[in-house]
Design a protein around this motif. Structure first.
Motif, short mmCIF file in Angstrom:
data_model
loop_
_atom_site.label_atom_id
_atom_site.label_comp_id
_atom_site.label_asym_id
_atom_site.label_seq_id
_atom_site.Cartn_x
_atom_site.Cartn_y
_atom_site.Cartn_z
N LYS A 1 57.48 33.34 38.60
CA LYS A 1 56.25 32.59 38.35
C LYS A 1 55.25 32.80 39.48
O LYS A 1 54.06 33.02 39.25
N ARG A 2 55.76 32.75 40.70
CA ARG A 2 54.90 32.94 41.87
C ARG A 2 54.29 34.34 41.85
O ARG A 2 53.08 34.50 42.05
N GLU A 3 55.09 35.37 41.55
CA GLU A 3 54.58 36.74 41.51
C GLU A 3 53.53 36.92 40.41
O GLU A 3 52.56 37.65 40.59
N ARG A 4 53.74 36.27 39.29
CA ARG A 4 52.76 36.36 38.21
C ARG A 4 51.42 35.76 38.63
O ARG A 4 50.35 36.30 38.34
N LEU A 5 51.47 34.64 39.34
CA LEU A 5 50.24 34.01 39.82
C LEU A 5 49.59 34.85 40.91
O LEU A 5 48.36 34.97 40.95
N VAL A 6 50.37 35.44 41.80
CA VAL A 6 49.82 36.32 42.82
C VAL A 6 49.08 37.47 42.14
O VAL A 6 47.95 37.81 42.52
N TYR A 7 49.70 38.06 41.13
CA TYR A 7 49.07 39.15 40.38
C TYR A 7 47.74 38.69 39.77
O TYR A 7 46.72 39.37 39.89
N LEU A 8 47.76 37.53 39.12
CA LEU A 8 46.55 37.00 38.49
C LEU A 8 45.46 36.70 39.52
O LEU A 8 44.31 37.11 39.36
N PHE A 9 45.81 36.01 40.58
CA PHE A 9 44.82 35.65 41.60
C PHE A 9 44.26 36.90 42.29
O PHE A 9 43.06 36.97 42.57
N ASP A 10 45.12 37.89 42.57
CA ASP A 10 44.63 39.13 43.16
C ASP A 10 43.67 39.84 42.21
O ASP A 10 42.66 40.38 42.64
N HIS A 11 44.00 39.81 40.93
CA HIS A 11 43.12 40.42 39.93
C HIS A 11 41.75 39.72 39.95
O HIS A 11 40.71 40.41 39.94
N ILE A 12 41.75 38.41 39.96
CA ILE A 12 40.48 37.67 39.97
C ILE A 12 39.69 37.98 41.23
O ILE A 12 38.48 38.23 41.17
N LYS A 13 40.35 37.99 42.38
CA LYS A 13 39.66 38.26 43.64
C LYS A 13 39.06 39.67 43.65
O LYS A 13 37.97 39.89 44.19
N SER B 1 37.77 31.21 46.54
CA SER B 1 39.00 30.53 46.14
C SER B 1 39.19 29.30 47.02
O SER B 1 38.87 29.32 48.21
N THR B 2 39.67 28.24 46.40
CA THR B 2 39.86 26.99 47.12
C THR B 2 40.96 26.18 46.43
O THR B 2 41.40 26.52 45.34
N ILE B 3 41.37 25.12 47.08
CA ILE B 3 42.30 24.16 46.49
C ILE B 3 41.60 22.82 46.41
O ILE B 3 41.08 22.32 47.41
N LYS B 4 41.56 22.26 45.23
CA LYS B 4 41.03 20.91 45.02
C LYS B 4 41.96 20.22 44.04
O LYS B 4 42.38 20.83 43.06
N TRP B 5 42.26 18.97 44.30
CA TRP B 5 43.18 18.20 43.44
C TRP B 5 44.51 18.93 43.27
O TRP B 5 45.09 18.95 42.19
N ASN B 6 44.95 19.58 44.35
CA ASN B 6 46.20 20.34 44.38
C ASN B 6 46.26 21.49 43.39
O ASN B 6 47.33 21.92 42.99
N GLN B 7 45.10 22.00 42.99
CA GLN B 7 45.03 23.13 42.07
C GLN B 7 44.22 24.26 42.68
O GLN B 7 43.16 24.01 43.28
N PRO B 8 44.69 25.50 42.50
CA PRO B 8 43.86 26.62 42.93
C PRO B 8 42.67 26.76 41.99
O PRO B 8 42.81 26.66 40.77
N MET B 9 41.51 26.95 42.58
CA MET B 9 40.27 27.06 41.82
C MET B 9 39.44 28.20 42.36
O MET B 9 39.56 28.57 43.52
#
Length: 123
Positions: free
Chosen positions: A16-28, A36-44
């Motif tokens: 799950k962590r690797e999938r999110l890393v892949y997604l977040f790297d893609h977005i960046k 990128s930031t964290i608000k309400w304990n969520q990556p945004m």
């Protein structure tokens, strides 16, 4: 939590962590101007101080939160991707393929629609 790395460190399941890393790297990479930031304990990801998209994690799925207006605008594509949508989130089961084109389209939509927005959320 202050950074996306802090958020990712809380995910015990490596797949799950690797999938999110892949997604977040893609977005960046695809949207380098988004912050990128964290608000309400969520990556945004935000643009000029306004919300663009957020993510959260549950046992069964990841949730994509682009705001209800965007979910409504992409309801057909969300359904075609096989995802479940609620009022404020799109659920993507961990075993389902990630539709990066759909996620990118929702991000582009929010960037364009909110280019003159001065508040964090749509009004």
């Amino acid at each position: 939590m202050e950074t996306i790395a802090d958020f990712l460190a809380t995910i015990e399941d490596e797949a799950k962590r690797e999938r999110l890393v892949y997604l977040f790297d893609h977005i960046k990479t695809t949207f380098p101007t988004l912050e990128s930031t964290i608000k309400w304990n969520q990556p945004m990801f935000i643009d000029h101080g306004t919300f663009i998209i957020a993510f959260s994690v549950s046992k069964q799925h990841m949730a994509i939160a682009p705001e209800a207006v965007t979910i409504n605008a992409f309801s057909n594509q969300i359904q075609e991707a096989g995802y479940q949508a609620a009022k404020e989130i799109v659920r993507v089961k961990w075993k389902e393929p990630l539709d990066l084109q759909l996620i990118d389209a929702m991000i582009r939509y929010n960037i364009a629609e909110k280019k003159d927005t001065t508040s964090f959320w749509r009004k």
